[in-house]
Design an enzyme around this catalytic site. Structure first.
Site, short mmCIF file in Angstrom:
data_model
loop_
_atom_site.label_atom_id
_atom_site.label_comp_id
_atom_site.label_asym_id
_atom_site.label_seq_id
_atom_site.Cartn_x
_atom_site.Cartn_y
_atom_site.Cartn_z
CG ASP A 68 36.34 40.45 37.45
OD1 ASP A 68 36.24 41.05 38.20
OD2 ASP A 68 37.19 40.28 36.12
CD GLU A 133 41.51 43.73 39.21
OE1 GLU A 133 42.31 44.54 39.40
OE2 GLU A 133 41.31 42.50 39.10
#
Length: 375
Positions: A68, A133
């Site tokens: 991400d 994250e």
């Protein structure tokens, strides 16, 4: 175009704004399966996670990272589409170029090269990849580690591919991180007319002396491994917008980045003592993002430092500075954890980029680290 650059290019082209993965893990899983990894997809909530392992014995070396990326910010400020990788003057531009799709590509292609060299390597190799994250970090690495604990699996060594380098590839390796403790504070007052303060209780006035003390406080000196603890206010809000109304409430968000010389209990007690001593009427909610961790000198840090020296000729600096990373979830299971990646100067900015030569250099460093640890 090298294999690592090509894979970085392919990953950037997938608009995986947190918590979306957009097929990045499918791409990685397919290539890992091809070289003998047992691939497991672990989806919690709306978060995709990948756990892949090659080999059954130990020691287990794990590469960890995230697919991400943060939002792009104003598109008009980008020189090119953030999800259409562009090469200009030796730099690869795109959201996630540095944080951390080049790191993902380098760890995967380095593993492919290592397995081709030594299919019967000692120990085991694993990949722990998440799409959570840059977001709340609740259903990502944290949940995968809980699953591994429940199954009795453990990680001995972990290389996190976060962009750790400062000015040159490999100049800095993270061997720990400070803890992060946040507070959501509400200061209670009594709203009233600004011309009649005797009938009101201004929460701004009552909080100001406490804030001055907290923000100027020397919390500690740190130690040989950690910087001193810091206190910062990130949000402060009070008032109705009218110029003649004393507000009835103040809301603040603050954060403590703390060293291992502090404990959660000490920090909470200190903040609450200061507020109480200044007679602040308050409600306070605490949020722990992660406790500090530190990897002392050992096989992992030695092998990774040696890999940097072999490939670049540099002697890396060992640091615990910066923000948090998913290493905070992996270290408590007893793993040695280091973070090594490309230069971090452009991360989370518009026109994020990475030097093309650094992508291949990182591949070479990871490959040498595999050789140092598993041959």
């Amino acid at each position: 175009m090298s294999a690592t650059l090509e894979l970085t290019h392919d990953l950037i082209a997938r608009a995986s704004v947190t918590p979306a993965d957009e097929g990045c893990q499918d791409l990685m899983a397919s290539r890992l399966s091809h070289i003998g990894f047992r691939v497991e997809r672990l989806r919690y909530g709306n978060v995709d996670n990948l756990w892949a392992r090659r080999g059954d014995g130990g020691p287990l070396l794990c590469f960890a990272g995230h697919t991400d990326v943060v939002p792009t910010g104003p598109l008009e400020e980008w020189r090119s589409d953030p999800f259409k990788p562009a090469i200009r003057e030796g730099l690869l531009y795109g959201r996630g170029a540095a944080d951390m799709k080049s790191g993902l590509a380098a760890m995967l292609t380095a593993t492919e090269s290592f397995v081709a060299e030594r299919a019967a390597h000692r120990g085991a190799i694993a990949f722990l990849i998440t799409s959570d994250e840059e977001g709340p970090s609740v259903d990502g690495t944290r949940r995968v580690i809980e699953t591994l604990r429940e199954r009795g699996e453990r990680i001995d060594w972990c290389i996190v591919g976060e962009p750790s380098s400062e000015t040159s590839i490999g100049d800095t390796i993270k061997i720990g991180r400070r803890g992060s403790l946040s507070g959501r504070l509400t200061v209670h007052g009594v709203q009233g007319h600004i011309a009649y303060p005797q009938f009101a209780d201004n929460p701004i006035h009552s909080f100001a002396p406490a804030l001055a003390e907290l923000s100027s406080r020397l919390w500690d000196q740190g130690n040989e491994h950690f910087q001193p603890t810091t206190f910062q206010v990130s949000n402060l809000n009070a008032g109705t917008g009218a110029p003649n109304v004393i507000p009835g409430e103040l809301k603040a968000r603050f954060n403590l980045r703390y060293s291992s010389v502090q404990t959660l209990e000490q920090l909470k007690a200190t903040v609450e003592e200061v507020l109480t001593r200044h007679k602040v009427k308050y409600t306070l909610e605490w949020y722990l993002s992660g406790e500090p961790f530190y990897t002392p000198p050992g096989p992992l840090s030695s092998a990774v430092c040696a890999a940097v020296r072999t490939v670049t000729g540099r002697e890396p600096s060992l640091s615990t500075g910066g923000g948090t990373s998913d290493g905070r979830f992996i270290a408590p299971m007893g793993a040695q954890v280091v973070e090594l990646g490309v230069v971090n100067a452009s991360i989370h900015k518009v026109n994020e980029c990475v030097r093309i030569e650094d992508i291949d250099t990182l591949h070479a460093i990871y490959l040498q680290a595999l050789r140092n640890l598993l041959t």
